[in-house]
Motif scaffolding. Structure first.
Motif, PDB file in Angstrom:
ATOM      1  N   MET A  56      54.448  16.371-113.978  1.00 45.53           N
ATOM      2  CA  MET A  56      53.473  15.395-113.520  1.00 45.53           C
ATOM      3  C   MET A  56      52.067  15.955-113.735  1.00 45.53           C
ATOM      4  SD  MET A  56      53.277  13.519-109.881  1.00 45.53           S
ATOM      5  CE  MET A  56      52.462  11.980-109.882  1.00 45.53           C
ATOM      6  N   ILE A  57      51.174  15.098-114.162  1.00 41.53           N
ATOM      7  CA  ILE A  57      49.792  15.486-114.428  1.00 41.53           C
ATOM      8  C   ILE A  57      48.981  15.410-113.138  1.00 41.53           C
ATOM      9  CG2 ILE A  57      47.693  14.860-115.665  1.00 41.53           C
ATOM     10  CD1 ILE A  57      49.479  13.724-117.867  1.00 41.53           C
ATOM     11  N   LYS A  58      48.229  16.478-112.868  1.00 37.98           N
ATOM     12  CA  LYS A  58      47.347  16.492-111.704  1.00 37.98           C
ATOM     13  C   LYS A  58      46.091  15.694-112.049  1.00 37.98           C
ATOM     14  CE  LYS A  58      44.846  19.607-108.683  1.00 37.98           C
ATOM     15  NZ  LYS A  58      44.486  20.994-108.389  1.00 37.98           N
ATOM     16  N   PRO A  59      45.723  14.708-111.222  1.00 42.49           N
ATOM     17  CA  PRO A  59      44.523  13.914-111.508  1.00 42.49           C
ATOM     18  C   PRO A  59      43.262  14.778-111.572  1.00 42.49           C
ATOM     19  CG  PRO A  59      45.827  12.884-109.785  1.00 42.49           C
ATOM     20  CD  PRO A  59      46.410  14.251-110.012  1.00 42.49           C
ATOM     21  N   VAL A  60      42.360  14.388-112.447  1.00 39.79           N
ATOM     22  CA  VAL A  60      41.083  15.068-112.618  1.00 39.79           C
ATOM     23  C   VAL A  60      40.068  14.413-111.688  1.00 39.79           C
ATOM     24  CG1 VAL A  60      39.217  15.538-114.261  1.00 39.79           C
ATOM     25  CG2 VAL A  60      41.597  15.586-115.030  1.00 39.79           C
ATOM     26  N   LYS A  61      39.429  15.227-110.852  1.00 44.62           N
ATOM     27  CA  LYS A  61      38.400  14.691-109.961  1.00 44.62           C
ATOM     28  C   LYS A  61      37.166  14.344-110.782  1.00 44.62           C
ATOM     29  CE  LYS A  61      39.726  16.858-105.672  1.00 44.62           C
ATOM     30  NZ  LYS A  61      39.261  17.632-104.517  1.00 44.62           N
ATOM     31  N   THR A  62      36.595  13.194-110.478  1.00 43.78           N
ATOM     32  CA  THR A  62      35.413  12.733-111.191  1.00 43.78           C
ATOM     33  C   THR A  62      34.492  11.972-110.240  1.00 43.78           C
ATOM     34  OG1 THR A  62      34.685  11.590-113.201  1.00 43.78           O
ATOM     35  CG2 THR A  62      36.445  10.555-111.952  1.00 43.78           C
ATOM     36  N   ALA A  63      33.261  11.765-110.680  1.00 44.78           N
ATOM     37  CA  ALA A  63      32.282  11.003-109.901  1.00 44.78           C
ATOM     38  C   ALA A  63      31.441  10.178-110.871  1.00 44.78           C
ATOM     39  CB  ALA A  63      31.397  11.942-109.094  1.00 44.78           C
ATOM     40  N   VAL A  64      30.907   9.101-110.374  1.00 45.31           N
ATOM     41  CA  VAL A  64      30.066   8.220-111.182  1.00 45.31           C
ATOM     42  C   VAL A  64      28.609   8.485-110.821  1.00 45.31           C
ATOM     43  CG1 VAL A  64      29.405   5.814-111.575  1.00 45.31           C
ATOM     44  CG2 VAL A  64      31.816   6.456-111.500  1.00 45.31           C
ATOM     45  N   ILE A  65      27.795   8.687-111.844  1.00 43.90           N
ATOM     46  CA  ILE A  65      26.362   8.885-111.673  1.00 43.90           C
ATOM     47  C   ILE A  65      25.674   7.614-112.154  1.00 43.90           C
ATOM     48  CG2 ILE A  65      24.355  10.246-112.368  1.00 43.90           C
ATOM     49  CD1 ILE A  65      26.346  12.612-112.751  1.00 43.90           C
ATOM     50  N   GLY A  66      25.045   6.921-111.233  1.00 47.47           N
ATOM     51  CA  GLY A  66      24.403   5.650-111.537  1.00 47.47           C
ATOM     52  C   GLY A  66      25.229   4.503-110.989  1.00 47.47           C
ATOM     53  N   CYS A  67      24.679   3.754-110.066  1.00 46.18           N
ATOM     54  CA  CYS A  67      25.414   2.691-109.384  1.00 46.18           C
ATOM     55  C   CYS A  67      24.802   1.316-109.622  1.00 46.18           C
ATOM     56  CB  CYS A  67      25.499   2.992-107.893  1.00 46.18           C
ATOM     57  SG  CYS A  67      26.456   4.463-107.521  1.00 46.18           S
ATOM     58  N   GLY A  68      24.356   1.082-110.838  1.00 49.65           N
ATOM     59  CA  GLY A  68      23.820  -0.228-111.200  1.00 49.65           C
ATOM     60  C   GLY A  68      24.941  -1.244-111.379  1.00 49.65           C
ATOM     61  N   ALA A  69      24.603  -2.402-111.914  1.00 52.62           N
ATOM     62  CA  ALA A  69      25.555  -3.508-112.038  1.00 52.62           C
ATOM     63  C   ALA A  69      26.801  -3.138-112.843  1.00 52.62           C
ATOM     64  CB  ALA A  69      24.866  -4.712-112.670  1.00 52.62           C
ATOM     65  N   ILE A  70      26.665  -2.362-113.898  1.00 53.48           N
ATOM     66  CA  ILE A  70      27.809  -2.020-114.742  1.00 53.48           C
ATOM     67  C   ILE A  70      28.761  -1.050-114.053  1.00 53.48           C
ATOM     68  CG2 ILE A  70      26.726  -0.082-115.952  1.00 53.48           C
ATOM     69  CD1 ILE A  70      28.967  -2.770-117.577  1.00 53.48           C
ATOM     70  N   SER A  71      28.299  -0.381-113.009  1.00 56.06           N
ATOM     71  CA  SER A  71      29.151   0.611-112.339  1.00 56.06           C
ATOM     72  C   SER A  71      30.394  -0.018-111.714  1.00 56.06           C
ATOM     73  CB  SER A  71      28.359   1.397-111.296  1.00 56.06           C
ATOM     74  OG  SER A  71      27.968   0.571-110.227  1.00 56.06           O
ATOM     75  N   ASP A  72      30.338  -1.289-111.345  1.00 57.33           N
ATOM     76  CA  ASP A  72      31.543  -1.950-110.823  1.00 57.33           C
ATOM     77  C   ASP A  72      32.658  -1.944-111.863  1.00 57.33           C
ATOM     78  OD1 ASP A  72      31.089  -2.810-108.102  1.00 57.33           O
ATOM     79  OD2 ASP A  72      29.634  -4.232-108.898  1.00 57.33           O
ATOM     80  N   ALA A  73      32.324  -2.213-113.104  1.00 53.89           N
ATOM     81  CA  ALA A  73      33.337  -2.198-114.163  1.00 53.89           C
ATOM     82  C   ALA A  73      33.911  -0.801-114.329  1.00 53.89           C
ATOM     83  CB  ALA A  73      32.734  -2.689-115.477  1.00 53.89           C
ATOM     84  N   TYR A  74      33.054   0.207-114.317  1.00 53.20           N
ATOM     85  CA  TYR A  74      33.526   1.584-114.460  1.00 53.20           C
ATOM     86  C   TYR A  74      34.383   2.003-113.275  1.00 53.20           C
ATOM     87  CZ  TYR A  74      29.947   2.030-118.110  1.00 53.20           C
ATOM     88  OH  TYR A  74      29.176   1.871-119.235  1.00 53.20           O
TER      89      TYR A  74
ATOM     90  N   THR B 167      37.802   0.124-113.033  1.00 61.57           N
ATOM     91  CA  THR B 167      38.728   0.581-114.076  1.00 61.57           C
ATOM     92  C   THR B 167      39.203   2.002-113.797  1.00 61.57           C
ATOM     93  OG1 THR B 167      37.689  -0.851-115.715  1.00 61.57           O
ATOM     94  CG2 THR B 167      38.995   0.983-116.551  1.00 61.57           C
ATOM     95  N   MET B 168      38.284   2.884-113.472  1.00 60.57           N
ATOM     96  CA  MET B 168      38.651   4.283-113.235  1.00 60.57           C
ATOM     97  C   MET B 168      39.600   4.418-112.050  1.00 60.57           C
ATOM     98  SD  MET B 168      34.875   5.914-113.848  1.00 60.57           S
ATOM     99  CE  MET B 168      35.265   7.590-113.397  1.00 60.57           C
ATOM    100  N   ILE B 169      39.366   3.666-110.988  1.00 57.92           N
ATOM    101  CA  ILE B 169      40.170   3.779-109.777  1.00 57.92           C
ATOM    102  C   ILE B 169      41.525   3.090-109.920  1.00 57.92           C
ATOM    103  CG2 ILE B 169      40.300   3.049-107.350  1.00 57.92           C
ATOM    104  CD1 ILE B 169      37.233   3.590-107.235  1.00 57.92           C
ATOM    105  N   HIS B 170      41.552   1.920-110.543  1.00 58.75           N
ATOM    106  CA  HIS B 170      42.769   1.118-110.552  1.00 58.75           C
ATOM    107  C   HIS B 170      43.615   1.220-111.821  1.00 58.75           C
ATOM    108  CE1 HIS B 170      41.636  -0.600-106.746  1.00 58.75           C
ATOM    109  NE2 HIS B 170      40.443  -0.908-107.239  1.00 58.75           N
ATOM    110  N   ARG B 171      43.054   1.708-112.905  1.00 61.84           N
ATOM    111  CA  ARG B 171      43.808   1.724-114.158  1.00 61.84           C
ATOM    112  C   ARG B 171      44.133   3.105-114.705  1.00 61.84           C
ATOM    113  NH1 ARG B 171      43.824  -3.403-117.474  1.00 61.84           N
ATOM    114  NH2 ARG B 171      43.128  -4.939-115.967  1.00 61.84           N
ATOM    115  N   PHE B 172      43.369   4.105-114.320  1.00 59.63           N
ATOM    116  CA  PHE B 172      43.569   5.451-114.849  1.00 59.63           C
ATOM    117  C   PHE B 172      44.143   6.350-113.764  1.00 59.63           C
ATOM    118  CE2 PHE B 172      40.426   3.725-117.763  1.00 59.63           C
ATOM    119  CZ  PHE B 172      40.944   4.116-118.988  1.00 59.63           C
ATOM    120  N   LYS B 173      45.459   6.529-113.776  1.00 62.07           N
ATOM    121  CA  LYS B 173      46.129   7.348-112.765  1.00 62.07           C
ATOM    122  C   LYS B 173      45.759   8.818-112.906  1.00 62.07           C
ATOM    123  CE  LYS B 173      48.188   3.748-111.215  1.00 62.07           C
ATOM    124  NZ  LYS B 173      47.447   2.995-110.266  1.00 62.07           N
TER     125      LYS B 173
END
Length: 66
Positions: free
Chosen positions: A1-19, A22-28
């Protein structure tokens, strides 16, 4: 099993919802732990919406696990 990679988003403008959505719900393989923005209110709103932490840019860059 692959250990998830911790990440963070820099910049919370309108496009950040898409990122974040997707990152939370589609990339295990990703564990989104936080977000930041120059506007603290934007960062806090996104953090609450997605159940993650509000972090400063310095905190993100200093955290070797991210």
């Amino acid at each position: 099993m692959i250990k998830p990679v911790k990440t963070a988003v820099i910049g919370c403008g309108a496009i950040s919802d898409a990122y974040l959505n997707t990152m939370i719900h589609r990339f295990k393989g990703l564990d989104v732990v936080g977000c930041c923005d120059r506007n603290p209110d934007k960062a806090e709103a996104k953090a609450q919406k997605y159940g993650i932490k509000t972090l400063s840019l310095a905190e993100i860059l200093a955290d070797d696990s991210i």
